[in-house]
Write an enzyme that holds these catalytic residues in place. Structure first.
Site, mmCIF file in Angstrom:
data_model
loop_
_atom_site.group_PDB
_atom_site.id
_atom_site.type_symbol
_atom_site.label_atom_id
_atom_site.label_comp_id
_atom_site.label_asym_id
_atom_site.label_seq_id
_atom_site.Cartn_x
_atom_site.Cartn_y
_atom_site.Cartn_z
ATOM 1 N N ALA A 1 8.973 -4.519 -0.102
ATOM 2 C CA ALA A 1 9.022 -3.061 -0.020
ATOM 3 C C ALA A 1 8.602 -2.546 1.349
ATOM 4 O O ALA A 1 8.604 -1.335 1.580
ATOM 5 C CB ALA A 1 8.120 -2.451 -1.097
ATOM 6 N N LYS B 1 20.666 5.306 1.119
ATOM 7 C CA LYS B 1 21.028 5.626 2.503
ATOM 8 C C LYS B 1 21.687 4.448 3.206
ATOM 9 O O LYS B 1 22.191 4.589 4.328
ATOM 10 C CB LYS B 1 19.783 6.087 3.270
ATOM 11 C CG LYS B 1 19.237 7.417 2.756
ATOM 12 C CD LYS B 1 17.919 7.779 3.391
ATOM 13 C CE LYS B 1 17.410 9.116 2.860
ATOM 14 N NZ LYS B 1 17.175 9.125 1.402
ATOM 15 N N ILE C 1 13.709 -4.013 -1.904
ATOM 16 C CA ILE C 1 13.779 -2.596 -2.249
ATOM 17 C C ILE C 1 14.679 -1.921 -1.227
ATOM 18 O O ILE C 1 14.320 -1.805 -0.049
ATOM 19 C CB ILE C 1 12.386 -1.928 -2.246
ATOM 20 C CG1 ILE C 1 11.422 -2.695 -3.153
ATOM 21 C CG2 ILE C 1 12.498 -0.465 -2.661
ATOM 22 C CD1 ILE C 1 11.842 -2.787 -4.596
ATOM 23 N N SER C 2 15.861 -1.493 -1.677
ATOM 24 C CA SER C 2 16.825 -0.865 -0.775
ATOM 25 C C SER C 2 16.958 0.620 -1.099
ATOM 26 O O SER C 2 16.165 1.175 -1.866
ATOM 27 C CB SER C 2 18.178 -1.570 -0.863
ATOM 28 O OG SER C 2 19.030 -1.129 0.185
ATOM 29 N N VAL D 1 9.882 16.244 -0.877
ATOM 30 C CA VAL D 1 10.208 17.644 -0.634
ATOM 31 C C VAL D 1 9.444 18.599 -1.551
ATOM 32 O O VAL D 1 9.155 19.737 -1.178
ATOM 33 C CB VAL D 1 11.735 17.863 -0.781
ATOM 34 C CG1 VAL D 1 12.179 17.733 -2.239
ATOM 35 C CG2 VAL D 1 12.139 19.224 -0.250
ATOM 36 N N GLY E 1 0.801 -1.220 0.000
ATOM 37 C CA GLY E 1 0.000 0.000 0.000
ATOM 38 C C GLY E 1 0.828 1.261 0.000
ATOM 39 O O GLY E 1 0.294 2.359 -0.119
ATOM 40 N N GLY E 2 2.161 1.121 0.108
ATOM 41 C CA GLY E 2 3.035 2.289 0.167
ATOM 42 C C GLY E 2 3.303 2.894 -1.205
ATOM 43 O O GLY E 2 2.771 2.450 -2.223
ATOM 44 N N SER F 1 6.479 10.406 -3.470
ATOM 45 C CA SER F 1 6.308 9.528 -2.318
ATOM 46 C C SER F 1 5.868 10.352 -1.116
ATOM 47 O O SER F 1 5.998 11.577 -1.090
ATOM 48 C CB SER F 1 7.625 8.806 -1.992
ATOM 49 O OG SER F 1 8.617 9.746 -1.620
#
Length: 639
Positions: free
Chosen positions: A364, A410, A406-407, A455, A291-292, A451
């Protein structure tokens, strides 16, 4: 307001009168003096047939459907065609019968019908244009608009602006790179030059708004054009595409502000559709975190490859419900299920694998917000580390063919707990690949547009509110990618997977966030630090100045796809990981955050907490390891 039924009857009655008038005038011109009674009697006998032929032709050519107050060249041509066909049919009928109306009368009547019938309808538009023109003579409060693009879309935009004075747009000039159009006028607006003269025209004509009306423009060309527009003080909007303007319900409402995808200027991704289809079509596919932002887009794209069953796993029921409804609408034949579960719950995850036996897994599910995880490291470890371990071990146990993690960028030399936990996730899948027949791989990429927490929406909201626009640090840079683009490359990377790889996506050039804020302010018609202040707030806990996509020891290897690369595997011993996990689980259960941080630093030796200051100096929060120590320990711990 006249109803549709009464409008139809009204137009038919007017047409009947106009057709008769055209025949009377034609008789007059044919005979000049008194018309022979015999011809009048013939016309009266033939009149029902003549009128019926014309009305049927008008109906077939949609003369009773068009909204004539905003008629265009298309409606005009249909009107002419209807009259020509009607007169042609009547002419053929006249030739075939003996007692007929003179052929010259029929021909002249046909010509007059074009003038009278079409002219009557076009008079609606002329009247509306006059009324609109008079009502909008005072344009002092209108935005002065420069249209970039003198093609059909530019013309359509100008006409729409003139038809809707309530929107308060006044198109005063056009820019086009076709020099043959310079000096000509389109719908009352003059073409004043090419794109190189945008700044000059904006100043001379006091332009408030620039509308880019070239939907077919290539991405690089669009990027350059937007750059030129941003050098002016005018606000900039874009017409997305022809198909959106054709829809009667959209028109000018589809003008949108310039966003980061326009500024990035990234070319569309080319995919090996057959290769992706080969490992998804007819398979049971599980997407954790479905759902993300990334997970839901994975579900959308996977659905188009016809899996035998799509399993959408998420702990948040609202987001899972939304993607379920969307897929049900767009793919009514898709076999899909929503599974409400947490990846932390080993028993529930094992039960799902046992029941549904997924063949492909996209993992994910993760906590991703850096500052939040700095204050909640225990939750980050529970979800990211042990959640990944649960799904990975069940995948190996129940014979999953392919597992894709999913990486994130960071995870490279992490300065925050979120990045460190994602690095551990990569270590898990590389370790699992050594002891399992499942192909375990990771795909690493940077920030994605659109997402949650992105920003760009924040900057736009701050600009709308008059500022200030908040940037954490003047030197902070980030890689950006569109969500659909990232997911396309994730699916493509799956075709290259042989097990153990960390795929690195080409994110293009890194973007300085300060420059990005300045661009968005200019494109909104303001001057940075004059009209809208840019305020530096300092880096948030755990935030890096610069993101990296590779670790030094990983190297880089090309794949068949120009935007996908492979980092050399840094093999990890699962027994050593399990030993650490046992200790970490004990610390988590006793909720000792500082002890947890120290233990993770032992496992991820490249993890160091750093504080950056606005003067670009940095300070190690934990100086347990020097840079030389970190380099010397990388091989010992990771291999």
């Amino acid at each position: 307001m006249m109803g549709k039924k009464y409008k139809f009857i009204f137009l038919v009655l007017i047409d009947l009168a106009l057709i008769n008038i055209s025949y009377l005038i034609s008789f007059y011109f044919r005979f000049s003096t008194i018309i022979n009674n015999e011809y009048i009697n013939i016309y009266l006998r033939r009149m029902p047939l003549i009128l019926s032929v014309y009305i049927i032709c008008f109906y077939l050519f949609k003369l009773y459907e068009s909204l004539w107050t905003i008629a265009s060249i298309d409606e005009f041509m249909l009107g002419v065609a209807g009259c020509v066909v009607g007169s042609g049919v009547n002419l053929i009928i006249s030739i075939m019968i003996i007692d007929r109306i003179p052929l010259l009368v029929t021909i002249m009547a046909g010509i007059l019908n074009v003038m009278l019938v079409v002219g009557f309808r076009m008079s609606f538009r002329i009247y509306r244009r006059i009324v609109v023109g008079v009502s909008s003579l005072d344009k002092r409060n209108f935005q002065r608009v420069l249209i970039v693009g003198a093609g059909s879309i530019g013309n359509m935009v100008i006409n729409e602006m003139r038809k809707h004075p309530e929107m308060k747009y006044n198109p005063v000039a056009i820019i086009d790179d076709n020099l043959e159009k310079v000096g000509t006028s389109i719908s009352g607006a003059k073409v004043l030059g090419s794109r190189s003269e945008i700044k000059k025209v904006v100043e001379e004509k006091n332009i408030d708004l620039i509308v880019v009306a070239i939907p077919s423009l290539k991405v690089e060309g669009k990027k350059e054009l937007i750059k030129l527009c941003s050098e002016t003080k005018a606000k900039v909007k874009i017409i997305p595409g022809v198909y959106e303007l054709i829809d009667e319900k959209t028109h000018l409402t589809n003008m949108r502000d310039v966003d980061l995808k326009d500024l990035l200027g990234r070319e569309p991704v080319k995919l090996d559709v057959e290769g992706i289809s080969e490992y998804i079509k007819g398979k049971v596919v599980l997407v954790t975190g479905g759902g993300g932002s990334i997970g839901s887009e994975l579900c959308r794209q996977i659905a188009s490859y016809n899996p035998s069953e799509l399993l959408i796993l998420d702990i948040y029921e609202n987001s899972a419900y939304e993607i379920q409804n969307e897929l049900s609408r767009k793919y009514p034949c898709l076999n899909h299920k929503v599974l409400i579960a947490s990846v932390r719950d080993r028993r529930r995850i094992e039960k799902i694998f046992q029941q549904y036996k997924p063949q492909v897994v996209f993992h994910a599910a993760a906590h991703k917000h850096v500052p939040l995880m700095e204050f909640n490291p225990i939750e980050a470890v529970k979800n990211n580390v042990f959640g990944t371990l649960n799904v990975a071990e069940c995948s190996g146990k129940y014979g999953v063919k392919k597992f894709v993690l999913i990486s994130t960028d960071k995870a490279v030399n992490p300065t925050n707990i979120m990045g460190a936990t994602k690095r551990i996730c990569e270590m898990i899948i590389q370790a699992m690949n050594k002891i399992s027949s499942t192909e375990f791989v990771a795909v690493r990429f940077g920030n994605v547009l659109g997402s949650n927490g992105s920003v760009i929406p924040l900057f736009k909201k701050q600009i709308e509110e008059g500022g200030p626009v908040t940037v954490t640090h003047p030197e902070i840079t980030r890689y950006f990618m569109l969500i659909p683009e990232a997911v396309q490359l994730v699916l493509q990377a799956g075709t290259f997977a042989r097990g153990g790889e960390i795929f690195v996506l080409d994110m293009g050039e890194p973007v300085k966030i300060y420059d990005l804020a300045c661009e968005l302010i200019r494109l909104s018609g303001y001057e940075p630090n004059k009209d809208i202040e840019i305020k530096f707030t300092g880096l948030r806990p755990g935030e890096k100045l610069y993101e990296e996509l590779l670790m030094a020891e990983e190297g880089l290897k090309e794949t068949r796809h120009e935007k996908i690369f492979i980092g050399r595997p840094t093999f990890v011993d699962m027994n050593k990981l399990k030993k650490y996990f046992k200790e970490i689980r004990f610390i988590v259960e006793h909720e000792s955050q500082e002890e947890l941080i120290r233990k993770i630093q032992e496992l991820v030796v490249t993890y160091k907490r750093v504080e950056y200051h606005l003067d670009n100096t940095e300070k190690l929060v934990d100086e347990k390891y020097s840079e030389d120590d970190i380099i010397s320990q990388v091989s010992a711990t990771l291999r």
